[in-house]
Motif scaffolding. Structure first.
Motif, PDB file in Angstrom:
ATOM      1  N   GLY A  44      -6.333   3.626  -1.463  1.00  0.00           N
ATOM      2  CA  GLY A  44      -5.377   2.526  -1.397  1.00  0.00           C
ATOM      3  C   GLY A  44      -5.932   1.385  -0.563  1.00  0.00           C
ATOM      4  O   GLY A  44      -7.144   1.309  -0.306  1.00  0.00           O
ATOM      5  N   GLU A  45      -5.043   0.512  -0.105  1.00  0.00           N
ATOM      6  CA  GLU A  45      -5.491  -0.656   0.669  1.00  0.00           C
ATOM      7  C   GLU A  45      -5.571  -0.317   2.164  1.00  0.00           C
ATOM      8  O   GLU A  45      -6.649  -0.175   2.730  1.00  0.00           O
ATOM      9  CB  GLU A  45      -4.526  -1.822   0.435  1.00  0.00           C
ATOM     10  CG  GLU A  45      -4.916  -3.069   1.202  1.00  0.00           C
ATOM     11  CD  GLU A  45      -3.997  -4.238   0.867  1.00  0.00           C
ATOM     12  OE1 GLU A  45      -3.984  -4.682  -0.293  1.00  0.00           O
ATOM     13  OE2 GLU A  45      -3.289  -4.701   1.777  1.00  0.00           O
ATOM     14  N   PRO A  57      -0.859   8.666   4.531  1.00  0.00           N
ATOM     15  CA  PRO A  57      -0.885   7.525   3.602  1.00  0.00           C
ATOM     16  C   PRO A  57       0.220   7.598   2.548  1.00  0.00           C
ATOM     17  O   PRO A  57       0.670   8.689   2.191  1.00  0.00           O
ATOM     18  CB  PRO A  57      -2.268   7.634   2.925  1.00  0.00           C
ATOM     19  CG  PRO A  57      -2.686   9.045   3.097  1.00  0.00           C
ATOM     20  CD  PRO A  57      -2.035   9.542   4.343  1.00  0.00           C
ATOM     21  N   ASN A  85      -7.428   5.314   2.474  1.00  0.00           N
ATOM     22  CA  ASN A  85      -7.312   3.857   2.370  1.00  0.00           C
ATOM     23  C   ASN A  85      -8.641   3.208   2.751  1.00  0.00           C
ATOM     24  O   ASN A  85      -9.498   3.867   3.348  1.00  0.00           O
ATOM     25  CB  ASN A  85      -6.217   3.350   3.324  1.00  0.00           C
ATOM     26  CG  ASN A  85      -4.824   3.574   2.774  1.00  0.00           C
ATOM     27  OD1 ASN A  85      -4.467   3.088   1.704  1.00  0.00           O
ATOM     28  ND2 ASN A  85      -4.002   4.325   3.514  1.00  0.00           N
ATOM     29  N   THR A  86      -8.764   1.906   2.487  1.00  0.00           N
ATOM     30  CA  THR A  86     -10.027   1.237   2.851  1.00  0.00           C
ATOM     31  C   THR A  86     -10.189   1.161   4.374  1.00  0.00           C
ATOM     32  O   THR A  86     -11.297   1.054   4.871  1.00  0.00           O
ATOM     33  CB  THR A  86     -10.148  -0.187   2.261  1.00  0.00           C
ATOM     34  OG1 THR A  86      -9.143  -1.016   2.844  1.00  0.00           O
ATOM     35  CG2 THR A  86     -10.006  -0.197   0.753  1.00  0.00           C
ATOM     36  N   ALA A 128      -9.011  -2.087  -2.786  1.00  0.00           N
ATOM     37  CA  ALA A 128      -9.907  -0.933  -2.959  1.00  0.00           C
ATOM     38  C   ALA A 128     -10.976  -1.260  -4.002  1.00  0.00           C
ATOM     39  O   ALA A 128     -12.165  -0.991  -3.794  1.00  0.00           O
ATOM     40  CB  ALA A 128      -9.110   0.296  -3.374  1.00  0.00           C
ATOM     41  N   HIS A 163      -1.794  -1.364  -7.863  1.00  0.00           N
ATOM     42  CA  HIS A 163      -1.229  -0.836  -6.624  1.00  0.00           C
ATOM     43  C   HIS A 163       0.287  -0.694  -6.816  1.00  0.00           C
ATOM     44  O   HIS A 163       0.917  -1.577  -7.412  1.00  0.00           O
ATOM     45  CB  HIS A 163      -1.525  -1.804  -5.467  1.00  0.00           C
ATOM     46  CG  HIS A 163      -1.250  -1.197  -4.132  1.00  0.00           C
ATOM     47  ND1 HIS A 163       0.017  -1.047  -3.634  1.00  0.00           N
ATOM     48  CD2 HIS A 163      -2.088  -0.669  -3.192  1.00  0.00           C
ATOM     49  CE1 HIS A 163      -0.061  -0.464  -2.444  1.00  0.00           C
ATOM     50  NE2 HIS A 163      -1.325  -0.223  -2.154  1.00  0.00           N
TER      51      HIS A 163
END
Ligand code: URA
Length: 194
Positions: A44-45, A57, A85-86, A128, A163
């Motif tokens: 995800g972000e 998350p 996530n990133t 991402a 997303h």
């Protein structure tokens, strides 16, 4: 074995102050899912408020919508996926993480990918996608495509999807709508990992 390596990495993240997000976080958001059974990594972000509070998350509104779509596609969040996530810490006011913040976190992310070693990776959202692919590409132009990318020393099948926070704005399920495309993309992923 995987669990031990991941636990060691998590301990490192708990100490991390490599970028300013380390100063404002409540929790690091390391991962969710079963590392032993996961067939795909979903990226995800960044953690939001609920994720920062819980350390897990995708537990807020977007996460609940993601869960609904996974269920509809027959993908088990707990069994089939390893979710990251990133970045591991929440950006203030939920802004998009900067390139510097992503770069500071990248080694942790790559290590997780190396340990899980999935055949399939899911880029959930533009942040991402752009972390691993051409920064100019629009997610709406490439979602659902299977990209063969070398990540963590191995070629992996990487599939960009919308997303879930983008999908919160649309409700239609008609052919070609964002929610309809999301379900199609996840069904494709389900077939890839089955
Ligand atoms: N959005 C993300 O991209 N990741 C989360 O963990 C939660 C919301």
């Amino acid at each position: 074995m995987k669990r031990e390596k991941l636990e060691k990495l998590k301990q490192e993240c708990l100490e991390c102050k490599k970028c300013p997000l380390g100063e404002t976080r409540i929790n690091i958001v390391f991962s969710d899912g079963n590392p032993e059974t996961a067939k795909a990594i979903l990226i995800g972000e960044a953690p939001g408020e609920n994720e920062d509070k819980t350390g897990t998350p995708f537990v807020g509104r977007a996460g609940k919508l993601l869960n609904e779509f996974l269920e509809k596609a027959g993908i088990s969040r707990e069994g089939d996926l390893y979710i990251i996530n990133t970045v591991k810490c929440r950006p203030p006011k939920n802004r998009v993480p900067t390139d510097a913040e992503k770069a500071a976190c990248e080694a942790y992310l790559l290590k997780q990918i190396e340990i899980i070693n999935p055949e399939v990776m899911i880029f959930c959202g533009a942040t991402a996608l752009k972390s691993f692919y051409n920064k100019k590409i629009q997610i709406s132009k490439i979602r659902g495509e299977i990209l063969e990318l070398e990540i963590g020393g191995k070629t992996r099948k990487c599939i960009p999807i919308f997303h879930p926070s983008y999908l919160l704005r649309y409700h239609s399920l008609e052919e070609g709508s964002p929610r309809n495309l999301m379900l199609k993309d996840l069904t494709k992923i389900k077939n890839l990992i089955s």
